[in-house]
Motif scaffolding. Structure first.
Motif, mmCIF file in Angstrom:
data_model
loop_
_atom_site.group_PDB
_atom_site.id
_atom_site.type_symbol
_atom_site.label_atom_id
_atom_site.label_comp_id
_atom_site.label_asym_id
_atom_site.label_seq_id
_atom_site.Cartn_x
_atom_site.Cartn_y
_atom_site.Cartn_z
ATOM 1 N N ASP A 111 10.412 42.044 -1.040
ATOM 2 C CA ASP A 111 9.915 40.943 -0.201
ATOM 3 C C ASP A 111 9.199 39.795 -0.897
ATOM 4 N N TYR A 112 8.889 38.815 -0.042
ATOM 5 C CA TYR A 112 8.471 37.504 -0.533
ATOM 6 C C TYR A 112 7.110 37.498 -1.203
ATOM 7 N N GLN A 166 19.080 40.282 3.841
ATOM 8 C CA GLN A 166 19.449 40.987 5.079
ATOM 9 C C GLN A 166 20.844 40.571 5.550
ATOM 10 N N TRP A 184 5.440 31.949 3.841
ATOM 11 C CA TRP A 184 5.908 32.450 5.147
ATOM 12 C C TRP A 184 6.387 31.305 6.046
ATOM 13 N N THR A 193 12.417 39.014 4.511
ATOM 14 C CA THR A 193 12.320 37.860 5.415
ATOM 15 C C THR A 193 13.557 36.988 5.266
HETATM 16 O O1 LIG Z 1 3.073 40.016 7.391
HETATM 17 P P1 LIG Z 1 3.379 40.452 5.990
HETATM 18 O O2 LIG Z 1 2.513 41.550 5.491
HETATM 19 O O3 LIG Z 1 3.427 39.304 5.033
HETATM 20 O O4 LIG Z 1 4.837 41.051 5.979
HETATM 21 C C1 LIG Z 1 5.872 40.305 6.513
HETATM 22 C C2 LIG Z 1 6.565 41.072 7.579
HETATM 23 O O5 LIG Z 1 7.198 42.188 6.921
HETATM 24 C C3 LIG Z 1 7.962 43.003 7.797
HETATM 25 O O6 LIG Z 1 8.991 42.208 8.346
HETATM 26 C C4 LIG Z 1 10.016 41.850 7.448
HETATM 27 O O7 LIG Z 1 10.827 43.004 7.215
HETATM 28 C C5 LIG Z 1 11.475 43.507 8.401
HETATM 29 C C6 LIG Z 1 12.270 44.740 8.001
HETATM 30 O O8 LIG Z 1 13.114 44.461 6.907
HETATM 31 C C7 LIG Z 1 12.363 42.413 8.998
HETATM 32 O O9 LIG Z 1 12.980 42.882 10.163
HETATM 33 C C8 LIG Z 1 11.526 41.183 9.327
HETATM 34 O O10 LIG Z 1 12.338 40.143 9.802
HETATM 35 C C9 LIG Z 1 10.843 40.741 8.047
HETATM 36 O O11 LIG Z 1 10.005 39.605 8.289
HETATM 37 C C10 LIG Z 1 7.066 43.548 8.898
HETATM 38 O O12 LIG Z 1 7.847 44.288 9.798
HETATM 39 C C11 LIG Z 1 6.358 42.433 9.646
HETATM 40 O O13 LIG Z 1 5.431 43.001 10.537
HETATM 41 C C12 LIG Z 1 5.588 41.583 8.637
HETATM 42 O O14 LIG Z 1 4.984 40.499 9.290
#
Ligand SMILES: O=P(O)(O)OC[C@H]1O[C@H](O[C@H]2O[C@H](CO)[C@@H](O)[C@H](O)[C@H]2O)[C@H](O)[C@@H](O)[C@@H]1O
Length: 960
Positions: A324-325, A379, A275, A349
């Motif tokens: 996702d990552y 994205q 992250w 992300t």
């Molecule tokens: O905190 P995590 O459980 O590791 O998940 C990471 C984040 O995931 C989501 O955000 C990601 O996806 C969103 C939608 O595609 C995008 O807008 C964002 O920039 C990404 O980081 C989730 O919404 C977050 O709350 C999490 O922290």
């Protein structure tokens, strides 16, 4: 029926247990105690009033438990921080309550009894294992080894010892019958508990909403993910019951992961390594986390478990989307087991530049994992470009705008921005509670302007920068001090105590300088708010500030724009202040107020600009933003990606050498015999003759090749061209005994026409310009050559080759080669040349000339000649090749065949690569020579048999 497996770390559902004998907090295991027998539940905390409750209902609530700011009793922001004990590491002690409180239950808008609800897209969730919302088991993981770089050696030793102990334990277990020990007793209490399915607390709300229709239903989807809480303490029977119910009623397939693996994966590798790196937070001091630490093992274990689950539930024809990552290795692991599966990967992300990504110790494994997909999607275009460049630099592979060319197959890369679900938000905001909050907040702040900010208190969200900028704004523009309030909702996680302290200091300063008896310009809520409050805040806001230092997208911005349309409250059309480092900024054009969050002065000005913006401009900007929000929804994102995956999968399948038919010599012979005018365009090295080492092919060619070419040329109906990357003079020497042969040299920069004089070469490039770019590029290559032992630069007339096959350190060679290619591509983009990785070398050549352009030239020439003579220019075309440069000729020839310009077109790829050729020949170069020989022989036999089967009077006249 085929399904789409949506694979994400967390399912959109979780479980709430409702036992009669729920344990009290005292029953929680002690820190560092490891797995404990006895009660395993955390109770839901007593209801604590949220700040917004307090705004309206007074201060009777127990503020010390809720970490809220009571505007009526006015504790200072500093005292607020003192009241709250930061939670401990989740799982270690089971603490971590209070930040979320019962309000966090309402992260979603649920229809009664239906957990398929709208959720907040960017929710700020409690850490895994914090048990902050539902009654769920405690983690049995025990403390994880330290991942501080200072403990690296110690931990390494401990882990080796632990592995040894684990192996011994397993051996003992195999020998002795299962015991009725403490673990068995502790899990008993869960056996009879009742439980309900609830909307998940963890996970990606944006993804969940995107997969749901306007009525909340989902079609043909199976979710794969974890339940979002520790499950070691659950007995197998409960796990099975949960599994069956989720699968049957919610199309959700839970993956059960050992608590320790999950915690090591999520809290360590994901949160402290991936992250921060993906968001450009590169620690560079000894207290920071090590990049190469033991948590990689946990990351792999979780990815393995996910891959195994996907493989087990996959049915032919299914589509797999991995998100996702957290799951970067899953595409590659699934591909190993399911070579033909249709796999997409979406990165939510941000993806960093190659310079940052290369800090990761496991960078190659991570990239390799992602490249197991048919389509890798991001994205924004910027993140996709970063990925392409990272592959090109770190893996030394050719990356084009379409994707990554690997040794034997292609992986497409694209970008598609996720969006929100407007229909579901519209439904949610009709709720009476939202309406009440709209009214309440409106009344409470009447006559003031409200700037809203809702973030997770994590270093990447730029909360610190925002508060500093706000302080500057208040300082610089006193006229606003009494008329504005910044409501900053910020959920902290226990990892960021340093950040928390800094933020607390800034809040205290703002409070002490600008707070008056009548007005407080900053409301800092260190707790989450419920969904109705969230929607209400977005509806009444006079501006929303998103100051992320990096963010994949940021759907709060989209939800804010939607809520400002006047259909759920006042029609405000308020401005959006948005960091240029968010994915959302890339799709909103210039209708938002753009900020660089590091530029405090600019950010301070943006507050003023937003607050003082005229109605006309506000509406104009808002309309532009709203068009984007409504046209780029979660649904359109999902549809775009599934169409793109279906398309590339089809293309990959068509190019897969195992699904391309072998060349049928019998059919080819028939076509050959029927043809009047035949054209052969055949690649030399790797196709007609084997590849040789960097010293080059021996100038004396195998006699069999020359004999076969002469045999072909012996038939007056045949026109034969050889194509090669080599220089004209080299090819002239090799083929001097085949005088009429046509030759394409240096991949299409030179050509000797079929039947021309031996030294009669056409030059397609401008040699003076070529000399100039070669001089510049050579200077760059020399820099890399000096740094790479035993590398060489080979100079051709129109191209350069940076060879590294003899370099003793191949790892280093790949890196230098990748660097050099990118360096050249970046520096020389205007020169119409490109650097492409080929086998153990980087080839730098002009972009406008290729074997295809040479082939087109040949064909146009034949057409002109034969139109004049009235003969068909060609009714048979055979193209044979073996590598990347030949693919463009295959495509060209296939197009001519499809358009009917040539009756019989045969394209043949020699070897096993994924190709656009219509046939493959796996026997290698000797196989092709035999085919050509058979053609000549069959034709000669036909001529002889025709001759003898004709009446003798015809025979006598046939040569007249
Ligand atoms: O905190 P995590 O459980 O590791 O998940 C990471 C984040 O995931 C989501 O955000 C990601 O996806 C969103 C939608 O595609 C995008 O807008 C964002 O920039 C990404 O980081 C989730 O919404 C977050 O709350 C999490 O922290």
């Amino acid at each position: 029926m085929a399904t789409t497996h949506v694979v994400s770390l967390f399912l959109p559902y979780t479980i709430n247990f409702h036992g009669q004998d729920l344990p009290s907090p005292e029953d929680r295991p002690l820190p560092d105690a490891g797995p404990q027998p006895g009660p395993q539940f955390r109770p839901v905390p007593n209801r604590a009033a949220s700040t917004l409750d307090l705004i309206t209902k007074g201060s009777n609530a127990d503020i010390s438990r809720s970490s809220t700011l009571d505007l009526n009793s006015k504790p200072s922001t500093a005292s607020l921080f003192r009241q709250v004990t930061p939670p401990q590491t989740p799982g270690a002690a089971g603490e971590g309550l209070n930040h979320f409180g019962p309000e966090a239950r309402k992260r979603h808008f649920a229809r009664p009894g239906d957990p398929r609800s709208l959720v907040r897209s960017e929710a700020h969730v409690p850490e895994w294992g914090a048990q902050a919302v539902f009654n769920q088991p405690m983690s049995r993981a025990g403390p994880l080894p330290s991942n501080s770089i200072l403990d690296f050696a110690k931990v390494h030793d401990e882990l080796s010892q632990e592995k040894l102990n684990e192996a011994r334990r397993k051996q003992r277990k195999r020998r002795s019958p299962p015991s009725q020990g403490s673990r068995a007793q502790s899990v008993e209490r869960f056996a009879g508990q009742s439980w309900t399915v609830e909307p998940a607390v963890q996970g990606n709300g944006g993804l969940t909403n995107a997969c749901r229709n306007a009525d909340g239903s989902e079609e043909d989807i199976t979710w794969t993910g974890t339940l979002g809480f520790p499950t070691d303490a659950l007995p197998d029977s409960v796990k099975e019951d949960i599994h069956d119910r989720l699968l049957n009623e919610y199309q959700a397939d839970p993956v059960y992961i050992a608590d320790k693996d999950f915690q090591g994966h999520y809290s360590l590798f994901c949160k402290t390594i991936l992250w921060p790196v993906f968001h450009y937070q590169i620690p560079d001091h000894p207290k920071s986390k090590a990049y190469a630490d033991h948590s990689w093992g946990f990351y792999k274990a979780v990815n393995d478990a996910f891959a195994a689950k996907v493989v087990a539930s996959y049915k032919k024809g299914d589509v797999i989307w991995i998100h996702d990552y957290h799951l970067l290795l899953v595409p590659g692991l699934v591909r190993q087991k399911l070579p033909d599966a249709q796999i997409g990967f979406f990165m939510h992300t941000a993806f960093p530049s190659s310079e940052v990504f290369r800090c990761l110790a496991n960078r190659k494994e991570l990239l390799g994992g992602m490249l197991g997909a048919n389509l890798v999607a991001f994205q924004t275009d910027e993140y996709a470009q970063h990925f392409l460049q990272t592959c090109s630099r770190l893996l030394t592979v050719e990356a084009t705008v379409q994707g990554v060319q690997l040794e034997d197959h292609f992986v497409n890369v694209t970008h598609a921005a996720i969006g929100i679900n407007p229909a579901l938000i519209h439904e949610a905001r009709q709720d009476a509670e939202v309406q009440e909050w709209v009214q309440t907040i409106g009344e409470r702040y009447e006559g003031k302007k409200i700037i809203v900010a809702i973030d997770k208190l994590d270093n990447v969200r730029g909360v610190r920068q925002k508060l500093l900028a706000y302080e500057l704004f208040l300082n610089k523009y006193p006229e606003w001090r009494e008329r504005v309030v910044l409501i900053q909702v910020a959920i902290s996680t226990n990892e960021h105590t340093e950040l928390l302290t800094t933020v607390a200091d800034i809040c205290t300063r703002i409070d002490s300088v600008y707070c008056t008896l009548a007005h407080q310009p900053l409301v800092f809520l260190k707790q989450d708010i419920d969904f109705s409050q969230y929607l209400a805040l977005l509806t009444v806001a006079d501006a929303l500030v998103i100051s992320s230092l990096r963010d994949g997208m940021n759907l709060t911005a989209h939800e804010y724009i939607f809520c400002q349309d006047g259909k759920g409250g006042p029609k405000k059309h308020s401005p959006l202040i948005l960091s240029e480092f968010t994915g959302s900024a890339a799709i909103f054009g210039d209708n938002h107020v753009s900020i660089n969050p590091w530029n405090y002065k600019q950010q301070a000005e943006s507050f003023k600009k937003a607050l003082e913006m005229g109605d006309e401009e506000k509406s104009k900007r808002w309309n532009g933003l709203n068009d984007v929000v409504l046209s780029r929804t979660g649904k359109s994102w999902k549809d775009t990606l599934s169409d793109a995956l279906a398309k590339v999968y089809k293309e990959h399948h068509l190019r897969d050498s195992t699904s391309i038919p072998r060349l049928s010599t019998t059919q080819l012979v028939q076509k050959y015999k029927a043809a009047q005018r035949r054209v052969f365009i055949i690649d030399y090295e790797g196709t007609l003759a084997p590849h040789k080492t960097s010293t080059g092919i021996p100038l004396s060619s195998p006699q069999r090749v020359l004999d076969t070419l002469n045999e072909l040329l012996g038939d007056g109906k045949n026109v034969v061209y050889i194509m090669s990357g080599r220089k004209p003079e080299e090819l002239e020497t090799i083929f001097h005994t085949v005088p009429t042969l046509g030759i394409i040299a240096e991949n299409g920069c030179f050509m000797r026409e079929f039947g021309a004089q031996s030294n009669d070469w056409q030059v397609f490039v401008n040699l003076d310009k070529t000399k100039r770019w070669k001089r510049d590029v050579k200077a760059i290559l020399q820099y890399y050559q000096e740094r790479l032992e035993d590398s060489t630069i080979e100079e051709r007339h129109c191209s350069l080759l940076f060879r590294y096959d003899k370099a003793p350190d191949q790892e280093m060679a790949h890196r230098q080669a990748g660097e050099s290619a990118n360096h050249i591509n970046d520096a020389c983009s205007k020169l119409k040349i490109h650097a492409v990785p080929i086998s153990k070398a980087i080839l730098i050549e002009p972009v406008n000339f290729s074997k295809r352009s040479a082939a087109t030239h040949i064909f146009d020439g034949l057409r002109n000649k034969n139109t004049a003579s009235g003969l068909p220019h060609a009714d048979f075309l055979m193209v044979a090749g073996d590598d990347r440069e030949d693919e463009v000729v295959f495509r060209w020839a296939n197009e001519l065949g499809a358009e009917g310009q040539i009756q019989d077109v045969t394209t043949v790829s020699v070897g096993h690569r994924n190709t656009e050729a219509q046939n493959t020949l796996t026997q290698g170069t000797t196989g092709l020579l035999s085919v050509l020989h058979k053609l000549v022989k069959a034709s000669a036999e036909t001529t002889a048999s025709d001759y003898f089967s004709r009446p003798s009077r015809d025979r006598n006249t046939s040569h007249n």
